[in-house]
Design a protein around this motif. Structure first.
Motif, PDB file in Angstrom:
ATOM      1  N   ALA A   1       0.826  -1.211   0.000  1.00  0.00           N
ATOM      2  CA  ALA A   1       0.000   0.000   0.000  1.00  0.00           C
ATOM      3  C   ALA A   1       0.856   1.255   0.000  1.00  0.00           C
ATOM      4  CB  ALA A   1      -0.939  -0.017   1.209  1.00  0.00           C
ATOM      5  N   GLY A   2       1.929   1.221   0.761  1.00  0.00           N
ATOM      6  CA  GLY A   2       2.790   2.401   0.826  1.00  0.00           C
ATOM      7  C   GLY A   2       3.419   2.717  -0.510  1.00  0.00           C
ATOM      8  N   SER A   3       3.924   1.687  -1.198  1.00  0.00           N
ATOM      9  CA  SER A   3       4.558   1.930  -2.485  1.00  0.00           C
ATOM     10  C   SER A   3       3.539   2.378  -3.532  1.00  0.00           C
ATOM     11  CB  SER A   3       5.293   0.672  -2.951  1.00  0.00           C
ATOM     12  OG  SER A   3       4.376  -0.404  -3.101  1.00  0.00           O
ATOM     13  N   LEU A   4       2.332   1.839  -3.456  1.00  0.00           N
ATOM     14  CA  LEU A   4       1.301   2.268  -4.400  1.00  0.00           C
ATOM     15  C   LEU A   4       0.924   3.730  -4.192  1.00  0.00           C
ATOM     16  CD1 LEU A   4      -1.027  -0.881  -4.412  1.00  0.00           C
ATOM     17  CD2 LEU A   4       0.240   0.015  -6.368  1.00  0.00           C
ATOM     18  N   ALA A   5       0.762   4.123  -2.925  1.00  0.00           N
ATOM     19  CA  ALA A   5       0.423   5.525  -2.635  1.00  0.00           C
ATOM     20  C   ALA A   5       1.526   6.459  -3.117  1.00  0.00           C
ATOM     21  CB  ALA A   5       0.170   5.694  -1.142  1.00  0.00           C
ATOM     22  N   ALA A   6       2.763   6.014  -2.964  1.00  0.00           N
ATOM     23  CA  ALA A   6       3.897   6.851  -3.386  1.00  0.00           C
ATOM     24  C   ALA A   6       3.956   6.979  -4.899  1.00  0.00           C
ATOM     25  CB  ALA A   6       5.200   6.253  -2.856  1.00  0.00           C
ATOM     26  N   SER A   7       3.333   6.024  -5.617  1.00  0.00           N
ATOM     27  CA  SER A   7       3.390   6.058  -7.082  1.00  0.00           C
ATOM     28  C   SER A   7       2.278   6.895  -7.699  1.00  0.00           C
ATOM     29  CB  SER A   7       3.293   4.627  -7.627  1.00  0.00           C
ATOM     30  OG  SER A   7       1.974   4.106  -7.420  1.00  0.00           O
ATOM     31  N   ALA A   8       1.449   7.529  -6.852  1.00  0.00           N
ATOM     32  CA  ALA A   8       0.330   8.311  -7.380  1.00  0.00           C
ATOM     33  C   ALA A   8       0.829   9.428  -8.278  1.00  0.00           C
ATOM     34  CB  ALA A   8      -0.485   8.881  -6.236  1.00  0.00           C
ATOM     35  N   GLU A   9       0.145   9.615  -9.413  1.00  0.00           N
ATOM     36  CA  GLU A   9       0.478  10.729 -10.309  1.00  0.00           C
ATOM     37  C   GLU A   9      -0.671  11.720 -10.319  1.00  0.00           C
ATOM     38  OE1 GLU A   9       0.375   9.853 -14.543  1.00  0.00           O
ATOM     39  OE2 GLU A   9      -0.383   7.843 -14.049  1.00  0.00           O
ATOM     40  N   ARG A  10      -0.339  12.926 -10.653  1.00  0.00           N
ATOM     41  CA  ARG A  10      -1.326  14.003 -10.574  1.00  0.00           C
ATOM     42  C   ARG A  10      -1.835  14.324 -11.972  1.00  0.00           C
ATOM     43  NH1 ARG A  10      -2.599  17.247  -6.502  1.00  0.00           N
ATOM     44  NH2 ARG A  10      -0.768  16.574  -5.310  1.00  0.00           N
ATOM     45  N   LEU A  11      -3.165  14.285 -12.076  1.00  0.00           N
ATOM     46  CA  LEU A  11      -3.844  14.730 -13.294  1.00  0.00           C
ATOM     47  C   LEU A  11      -4.639  15.962 -12.915  1.00  0.00           C
ATOM     48  CD1 LEU A  11      -5.138  11.342 -14.778  1.00  0.00           C
ATOM     49  CD2 LEU A  11      -3.098  12.633 -15.439  1.00  0.00           C
ATOM     50  N   GLY A  12      -4.102  17.166 -13.252  1.00  0.00           N
ATOM     51  CA  GLY A  12      -4.728  18.390 -12.788  1.00  0.00           C
ATOM     52  C   GLY A  12      -4.605  18.472 -11.275  1.00  0.00           C
ATOM     53  N   ASP A  13      -5.740  18.620 -10.600  1.00  0.00           N
ATOM     54  CA  ASP A  13      -5.747  18.710  -9.137  1.00  0.00           C
ATOM     55  C   ASP A  13      -6.041  17.359  -8.481  1.00  0.00           C
ATOM     56  OD1 ASP A  13      -5.205  21.402  -9.278  1.00  0.00           O
ATOM     57  OD2 ASP A  13      -7.328  21.994  -9.198  1.00  0.00           O
ATOM     58  N   VAL A  14      -6.067  16.276  -9.250  1.00  0.00           N
ATOM     59  CA  VAL A  14      -6.464  14.980  -8.716  1.00  0.00           C
ATOM     60  C   VAL A  14      -5.291  14.005  -8.788  1.00  0.00           C
ATOM     61  CG1 VAL A  14      -8.079  13.049  -8.916  1.00  0.00           C
ATOM     62  CG2 VAL A  14      -8.832  15.370  -9.481  1.00  0.00           C
ATOM     63  N   LEU A  15      -5.046  13.317  -7.649  1.00  0.00           N
ATOM     64  CA  LEU A  15      -4.062  12.251  -7.612  1.00  0.00           C
ATOM     65  C   LEU A  15      -4.718  10.950  -8.092  1.00  0.00           C
ATOM     66  CD1 LEU A  15      -2.320  12.857  -4.174  1.00  0.00           C
ATOM     67  CD2 LEU A  15      -1.379  13.292  -6.449  1.00  0.00           C
ATOM     68  N   VAL A  16      -3.998  10.178  -8.894  1.00  0.00           N
ATOM     69  CA  VAL A  16      -4.545   8.953  -9.447  1.00  0.00           C
ATOM     70  C   VAL A  16      -3.582   7.798  -9.224  1.00  0.00           C
ATOM     71  CG1 VAL A  16      -5.356   7.765 -11.509  1.00  0.00           C
ATOM     72  CG2 VAL A  16      -5.846  10.194 -11.201  1.00  0.00           C
ATOM     73  N   VAL A  17      -4.113   6.714  -8.658  1.00  0.00           N
ATOM     74  CA  VAL A  17      -3.400   5.430  -8.619  1.00  0.00           C
ATOM     75  C   VAL A  17      -4.249   4.460  -9.426  1.00  0.00           C
ATOM     76  CG1 VAL A  17      -2.538   3.539  -7.200  1.00  0.00           C
ATOM     77  CG2 VAL A  17      -2.377   5.899  -6.365  1.00  0.00           C
ATOM     78  N   ALA A  18      -3.805   4.090 -10.601  1.00  0.00           N
ATOM     79  CA  ALA A  18      -4.580   3.213 -11.475  1.00  0.00           C
ATOM     80  C   ALA A  18      -3.643   2.209 -12.118  1.00  0.00           C
ATOM     81  CB  ALA A  18      -5.323   4.015 -12.544  1.00  0.00           C
ATOM     82  N   GLN A  19      -3.689   0.973 -11.679  1.00  0.00           N
ATOM     83  CA  GLN A  19      -2.779  -0.035 -12.211  1.00  0.00           C
ATOM     84  C   GLN A  19      -3.261  -1.437 -11.846  1.00  0.00           C
ATOM     85  OE1 GLN A  19       0.988  -0.326  -9.651  1.00  0.00           O
ATOM     86  NE2 GLN A  19       0.376   1.825  -9.414  1.00  0.00           N
ATOM     87  N   GLN A  20      -2.578  -2.423 -12.397  1.00  0.00           N
ATOM     88  CA  GLN A  20      -2.871  -3.799 -12.031  1.00  0.00           C
ATOM     89  C   GLN A  20      -2.274  -4.089 -10.673  1.00  0.00           C
ATOM     90  OE1 GLN A  20      -2.437  -6.535 -15.226  1.00  0.00           O
ATOM     91  NE2 GLN A  20      -2.372  -8.350 -13.915  1.00  0.00           N
ATOM     92  N   ALA A  21      -2.992  -4.822  -9.832  1.00  0.00           N
ATOM     93  CA  ALA A  21      -2.538  -5.103  -8.476  1.00  0.00           C
ATOM     94  C   ALA A  21      -1.216  -5.868  -8.512  1.00  0.00           C
ATOM     95  CB  ALA A  21      -3.587  -5.909  -7.728  1.00  0.00           C
ATOM     96  N   PRO A  22      -0.353  -5.650  -7.532  1.00  0.00           N
ATOM     97  CA  PRO A  22       0.937  -6.349  -7.487  1.00  0.00           C
ATOM     98  C   PRO A  22       0.745  -7.864  -7.451  1.00  0.00           C
ATOM     99  CG  PRO A  22       0.876  -4.560  -5.905  1.00  0.00           C
ATOM    100  CD  PRO A  22      -0.511  -4.708  -6.411  1.00  0.00           C
ATOM    101  N   ASP A  23       1.734  -8.589  -7.935  1.00  0.00           N
ATOM    102  CA  ASP A  23       1.698 -10.050  -7.898  1.00  0.00           C
ATOM    103  C   ASP A  23       1.498 -10.520  -6.464  1.00  0.00           C
ATOM    104  OD1 ASP A  23       2.146 -10.090 -10.583  1.00  0.00           O
ATOM    105  OD2 ASP A  23       4.313 -10.427 -10.423  1.00  0.00           O
ATOM    106  N   GLY A  24       0.674 -11.561  -6.341  1.00  0.00           N
ATOM    107  CA  GLY A  24       0.431 -12.122  -5.012  1.00  0.00           C
ATOM    108  C   GLY A  24      -0.753 -11.503  -4.308  1.00  0.00           C
ATOM    109  N   ILE A  25      -1.305 -10.410  -4.860  1.00  0.00           N
ATOM    110  CA  ILE A  25      -2.479  -9.780  -4.250  1.00  0.00           C
ATOM    111  C   ILE A  25      -3.708 -10.358  -4.941  1.00  0.00           C
ATOM    112  CG2 ILE A  25      -3.691  -7.641  -3.753  1.00  0.00           C
ATOM    113  CD1 ILE A  25      -1.021  -7.940  -2.332  1.00  0.00           C
ATOM    114  N   GLY A  26      -4.431 -11.206  -4.226  1.00  0.00           N
ATOM    115  CA  GLY A  26      -5.587 -11.850  -4.803  1.00  0.00           C
ATOM    116  C   GLY A  26      -6.819 -10.964  -4.778  1.00  0.00           C
TER     117      GLY A  26
END
Length: 889
Positions: free
Chosen positions: A767-792
């Motif tokens: 969760a920490g690494s995903l939050a850190a990978s958030a990118e900004r589109l305008g004024d909105v932060l976005v985390v959109a990706q395939q879940a890491p391996d091992g996350i069912g």
């Protein structure tokens, strides 16, 4: 005049006129075209079809009938019932039109003091088939009915057939004028509410082909004998003789309505048409349900059981809509039993079982209503959240079709929630479903099997069954049937049907499978693969010619496989022992609902609500084997049916017994049943009985399966070998296996808990690494990706919520897609600040779901869905980014 008296007078009238009184058949008959018996003539069809010679030239009966063509319409008219009693008189090549008309006229117009019904002759109208002037002439001559009260109608109204190729003929209907307060003048062709049909006289003279004369098609032939089939509606005669407006106010039906008034607090006939329909639904369905249960039907999801389930659930639904808040079924069943048992004693003697089945279904449906209510609330919340004021027809249909939730309650609850329902959409889906059901029913419906090839044999040479006393019988070949046609001989390799004058081979019936065996003669050998019987008196041996040629009229030796017969008798007698044990432990309400036995194996279905505990199953097995070890003698004798019942002999539901019956008794009062099967000489011959298990086969019906004899021993030997193998693997004695397995299970649970902790830690770490990978589109932060391996899939929702929490008060959207085993579950969450700028999780889910060939939905803060196209994940993520960009500043 009370309904029971109407029945009695009808039967007395025709018995005095030389008719044999025949008891009502069960509502369940072995007929591929009928779900339930729906007419008085059904049990006589083999005579009308010419398949069997009737044992009497004329008969009379009052047949219980059920018609369920359109249950939804019940109660909306006051002339129709799903259950009704059809009084009829029948002539098999004896009297014809004039006799039928004379008998009917005498009964309906003769004074009540003289045993008739006392109808005013001046108020009687009749109809005749437009191509049958003879019937009209007889009415004029015999009854003195003037031309103005005789009306002609076309085949749709005044021609009768069974809906398939077979017998048919014109009919003449008797109507009674109820008076101008009930409708327009002009006879039945003008108003069938004022002019009420009470009796239909069918003059059965034609042979119908594929196309019905009802629709103007000519018959394909003339029957060899002209027959009479009439049907008088007992309930309709009752409403006239009791001076009430409709069948629901007659003496046997109105008490159910009165009970519904008492339980609901609502009143019948006080201005609410909808409530009046509900009262009539309850009154009608309660009678029908009780009669069906009495004849052995149990609620289920198909066939007869489904019809019963619908009836019972419509009762509960109607009672609730009338205002009843407590369970009602026990009360309704009690009223029906009290009112109907003078004519149908089984309703009283078997009341506990009838009540238990009905009450059990009510309880199950009330749970369904609770589930449906919760699902409705979810659907209503989603509709309101989306700004809609109408609940989709598909939602209402899903509630009705999948969960059994009534549309009436959906409409009522929607109104309370400030919503309407797309009723047109719902009705369309219902119509499509009905059409599919009709198409399926049509594809399965078949014409009556042509058994005329057996008629000559049935009439002249019924088979003598010798198998009770011998396994080998000398016999003569009476007939050979190949592909439905009589042949004189058959040769090696052919599969044919052989009819013998004597046979020791048991024909399948009563749950016992047919014997196998041989038919031999000099140079001839046939394998008997199956044995069936027709008309309870002609044995049909289905054989393969292994050697030689068999010729009609030749002498042969019919032989039962002795090993098969020994196993079959063990299985059948074992069934009786299990039945007796069940009744001893569970009580008399554990009534047989079906059985099947073959060498070494038995299964027994019985009426019961809820599963049996391990201790009860063990007790049943112990009582059964104690009876086996007691070495009870098996006494078999014949007696008359009434005496057998008075002795306590148990009968099978739906079976029509003759005046003489065969009683099988084991251990005095322990077991006594009417049975035509083959049995051991003493209970010890059954051998050990091992119950394999107990399960549900439908609402209110349980099934016990067991091995007997050597099959029981072999099963126990395999179980012992298995136990010894497990003990060896665990390095303990067999006695210690349960303790050892329990210990291993506990250790496994502990290990799984430890693994769960590590897995949860891994999820949190990602969760920490995903939050850190958030990118900004305008004024909105976005985390959109395939879940890491091992996350069912089970962890995606937790992970999305954790990531969103780490993004704090920022406007943010988090979307994770998982992929495994061909499925693509995904979750989208938004923060409060994101929702403030119009980004709602439920909307985003619906936007991206089609790209992975899926669907989904949910609330604005979190929603989820699932698809099946893993290759579409990249496109779904791109679509999500585009949606966010469109709303971001």
């Amino acid at each position: 005049m009370q309904t029971h008296e109407i029945r009695r007078r009808f039967l007395d009238h025709f018995v005095k006129a030389g008719h044999v009184e025949v008891p009502s058949a069960s509502l369940i008959l072995d007929d591929p075209n009928l779900l339930f018996v729906n007419a008085g003539m059904v049990q006589f069809k083999p005579y009308f079809l010419g398949q069997q010679t009737p044992p009497y030239p004329r008969a009379t009966s009052v047949q219980k009938c059920v018609r369920t063509g359109d249950i939804e319409e019940v109660g909306k008219t006051t002339r129709h019932n799903t259950f009704f009693q059809m009084a009829g008189n029948f002539s098999f090549g004896d009297y014809f039109k004039e006799g039928a008309i004379t008998f009917a006229w005498e009964l309906i117009t003769k004074s009540q003091e003289e045993g008739g019904y006392g109808f005013d002759p001046e108020r009687i109208w009749v109809t005749a088939y437009e191509q049958d002037p003879e019937a009209a002439e007889i009415w004029r001559r015999v009854a003195g009915i003037p031309d103005e009260r005789i009306q002609f109608r076309d085949g749709k109204d005044n021609y009768w057939d069974m809906g398939v190729p077979g017998p048919g003929g014109p009919c003449s209907e008797i109507y009674y004028d109820r008076g101008p307060q009930y409708g327009k003048e002009g006879g039945p062709i003008v108003d069938e509410d004022r002019y009420l049909e009470i009796w239909n006289l069918v003059f059965m003279q034609d042979e119908r082909g594929e196309l019905s004369p009802k629709l103007g098609n000519p018959p394909v032939g003339v029957l060899p004998k002209k027959n009479i089939d009439t049907g008088m509606g007992v309930e309709r005669v009752a409403l006239l003789l009791q001076g009430v407006d409709n069948v629901y106010e007659t003496d046997l039906v109105r008490p159910v309505i009165e009970k519904a008034e008492e339980l609901s607090g609502s009143r019948y006939h006080v201005g609410s048409d909808e409530n009046d329909v509900r009262f009539r639904v309850i009154a009608d369905h309660a009678r029908t349900a009780a009669m069906l249960i009495a004849d052995g039907v149990n609620p289920s999801n198909e066939g007869r059981g489904y019809v019963l389930r619908r009836l019972l659930r419509r009762i509960v639904r109607s009672a609730r809509l009338l205002g009843a808040t407590q369970p009602v079924m026990a009360e309704f069943m009690s009223v029906v039993s009290t009112m109907m048992s003078p004519s149908y004693p089984d309703l009283a003697t078997d009341f506990e079982r009838i009540e238990r089945v009905a009450v059990g279904e009510e309880a199950a449906f009330l749970r369904t209503l609770d589930t449906g209510s919760r699902l409705f609330e979810l659907a209503a919340t989603e509709a309101r959240t989306a700004g809609k004021t109408t609940l989709a027809g598909s939602e209402a249909f899903a509630l009705h079709d999948t969960y059994g939730f009534p549309i009436d309650l959906t409409l009522e609850m929607a109104s309370e929630a400030g919503l309407s329902v797309d009723e047109e959409g719902f009705r369309t889906l219902m119509a499509e479903q009905r059409q599919r059901a009709k198409a399926d029913a049509h594809s399965r419906k078949q014409a009556h099997a042509d058994q005329s090839v057996y008629k000559e044999l049935l009439d002249t040479h019924p088979t003598e069954f010798t198998g009770y006393t011998e396994l080998n019988s000398e016999a003569r070949v009476l007939g050979l049937i190949l592909d439905g046609q009589r042949v004189r001989h058959a040769t090696q390799g052919q599969e044919i049907e052989v009819i013998l004058d004597r046979s020791p081979l048991y024909a399948e019936s009563g749950g016992q499978m047919a014997d196998i065996g041989r038919i031999t003669a000099a140079g001839l050998a046939l394998s008997v693969n199956d044995v069936q019987k027709i008309g309870k008196k002609l044995w049909i041996h289905k054989v393969t010619v292994d050697e030689g040629e068999i010729v009609e009229g030749s002498d042969v030796l019919a032989q039962v496989d002795p090993q098969w017969r020994r196993g079959a008798t063990q299985g059948h007698s074992g069934t009786h022992l299990v039945h007796a044990a069940l009744r001893q432990i569970l009580g008399p309400n554990a009534v047989q609902a079906g059985s099947m036995n073959k060498p070494g194996y038995l299964r027994f279905d019985f009426s019961w609500q809820g599963g049996l505990s391990d201790s009860v199953r063990q007790e049943i097995e112990e009582v059964t084997n104690e009876a086996m070890l007691a070495n009870y003698p098996v006494n078999i004798f014949e007696t008359d049916l009434a005496k057998a019942r008075s002795m306590g002999a148990l009968a099978l539901f739906g079976e029509n017994y003759g005046d003489r019956v065969r009683v099988v008794e084991m251990g005095g009062p322990f077991s006594m049943e009417l049975c035509a099967g083959t049995h051991v000489h003493s209970s010890a011959d059954v051998g050990p009985v091992t119950i394999l298990g107990e399960s549900s086969v439908g609402s209110g019906v349980r099934r016990v399966e067991a091995y007997v004899g050597m099959d029981s021993y072999k099963y126990l030997a395999r179980e012992r070998a298995l136990l010894e193998g497990v003990a060896a693997a665990l390095k303990v004695s067999p006695e210690d296996v349960p303790t050892r397995v329990e210990s291993l299970v506990e250790r496994l649970k502990s290990a799984e808990k430890e693994l769960e902790k590590h897995r949860a830690a891994a999820v949190l770490a990602s969760a920490g690494s995903l939050a850190a990978s958030a990118e900004r589109l305008g004024d909105v932060l976005v985390v959109a990706q395939q879940a890491p391996d091992g996350i069912g899939a089970a962890d995606v929702r937790t992970l999305v919520a954790d990531v969103r929490g780490r993004l704090g008060s920022e406007a943010a959207v988090v979307a994770l897609f998982s992929a495994s085993d061909g499925k693509v579950p995904f979750v989208i969450a938004t923060t409060e600040a994101a929702r403030a700028v119009g980004l709602k999780a439920g909307d985003l889910v619906r936007n991206v779901a089609p790209l992975i060939e899926g669907r989904g939905g949910g609330k604005p803060d979190m929603a989820q869905g699932s698809g099946s196209n893993e290759a579409g994940i990249a496109a779904a993520i791109a679509a999500l980014r585009e949606s966010v960009s469109a709303n971001a500043k």
